[in-house]
Scaffold this motif. Sequence first.
Motif, mmCIF file in Angstrom:
data_model
loop_
_atom_site.group_PDB
_atom_site.id
_atom_site.type_symbol
_atom_site.label_atom_id
_atom_site.label_comp_id
_atom_site.label_asym_id
_atom_site.label_seq_id
_atom_site.Cartn_x
_atom_site.Cartn_y
_atom_site.Cartn_z
ATOM 1 N N ASP A 63 0.844 -1.085 0.111
ATOM 2 C CA ASP A 63 -0.049 0.101 -0.130
ATOM 3 C C ASP A 63 0.782 1.246 0.052
ATOM 4 O O ASP A 63 0.425 2.149 -0.790
ATOM 5 C CB ASP A 63 -0.901 0.079 1.253
ATOM 6 C CG ASP A 63 -1.960 -0.861 1.068
ATOM 7 O OD1 ASP A 63 -2.070 -1.256 0.165
ATOM 8 O OD2 ASP A 63 -2.581 -1.426 2.005
ATOM 9 N N PHE B 194 -6.835 6.978 3.007
ATOM 10 C CA PHE B 194 -5.536 6.226 2.988
ATOM 11 C C PHE B 194 -5.142 6.220 4.594
ATOM 12 O O PHE B 194 -5.369 7.260 5.246
ATOM 13 C CB PHE B 194 -4.189 6.836 2.305
ATOM 14 C CG PHE B 194 -3.256 5.872 2.327
ATOM 15 C CD1 PHE B 194 -3.127 4.922 1.440
ATOM 16 C CD2 PHE B 194 -2.369 6.074 3.241
ATOM 17 C CE1 PHE B 194 -2.000 4.193 1.261
ATOM 18 C CE2 PHE B 194 -0.980 5.455 3.322
ATOM 19 C CZ PHE B 194 -1.201 4.153 2.223
ATOM 20 N N LEU C 221 -3.949 11.944 0.164
ATOM 21 C CA LEU C 221 -4.219 10.656 0.784
ATOM 22 C C LEU C 221 -5.406 10.508 1.734
ATOM 23 O O LEU C 221 -6.032 9.811 1.821
ATOM 24 C CB LEU C 221 -2.889 10.129 1.464
ATOM 25 C CG LEU C 221 -1.754 9.792 0.479
ATOM 26 C CD1 LEU C 221 -0.411 9.501 1.255
ATOM 27 C CD2 LEU C 221 -2.166 8.512 -0.305
#
Length: 201
Positions: free
Chosen positions: A45, A92, A87
Amino acid sequence: MPANFRSALQQFIREEAKPIEKYGHQPRLYALTKSIGKGMQYDDDVVFAAAWLHDPGVFGGHRPEDPAALTCWDHVHYACERVPGILSETQFPAEKIPTVLAVICEHQPHDEPTSIEATILRDADILEQLGAIGILRTVCKIRRDTRYATFTDAVQALRKSLDTLPGKIRLESTKRLAEPKIIALRNFLDAVESESAGALF
């Protein structure tokens, strides 16, 4: 983690990458990280996010247009300023964002990577500067990038890549992937030398 954070990052870059051919660098780079890191333990990731978000500072509309300002432009610093917000918008994991920033800060050939994620991305970015893709990425910048006014400028940059980048590769898997790219780039430069008759310009 929401399943769509990857597609959200891809869509962001698809919309922001200008000129349009700059979009291809990100998916190619991530594909290279998968090949390099096969069988290794690392946070994919983090590598995915860093691969897709390491370069917004080189896109038109993000970087300065003034040539003088562009000569001292720090595209990595710009990316690190923008990436946390991007993000966060994709949900995220907040705890991984500092690691993504660290990987972005260590992705260039002159950097000293301090994690396996940064090492993988840095090696992948070196591969993108070799072989046929490295040639295309350099030649398309002629007259569009202040560093490349002529064919000669582009060829000199490619020669420097051939001379310096292979020795900077860290991982054995990357070295194997680099072999055909090095041959392709060397053959291209030899052909330019033999065909230009000293009049490349």
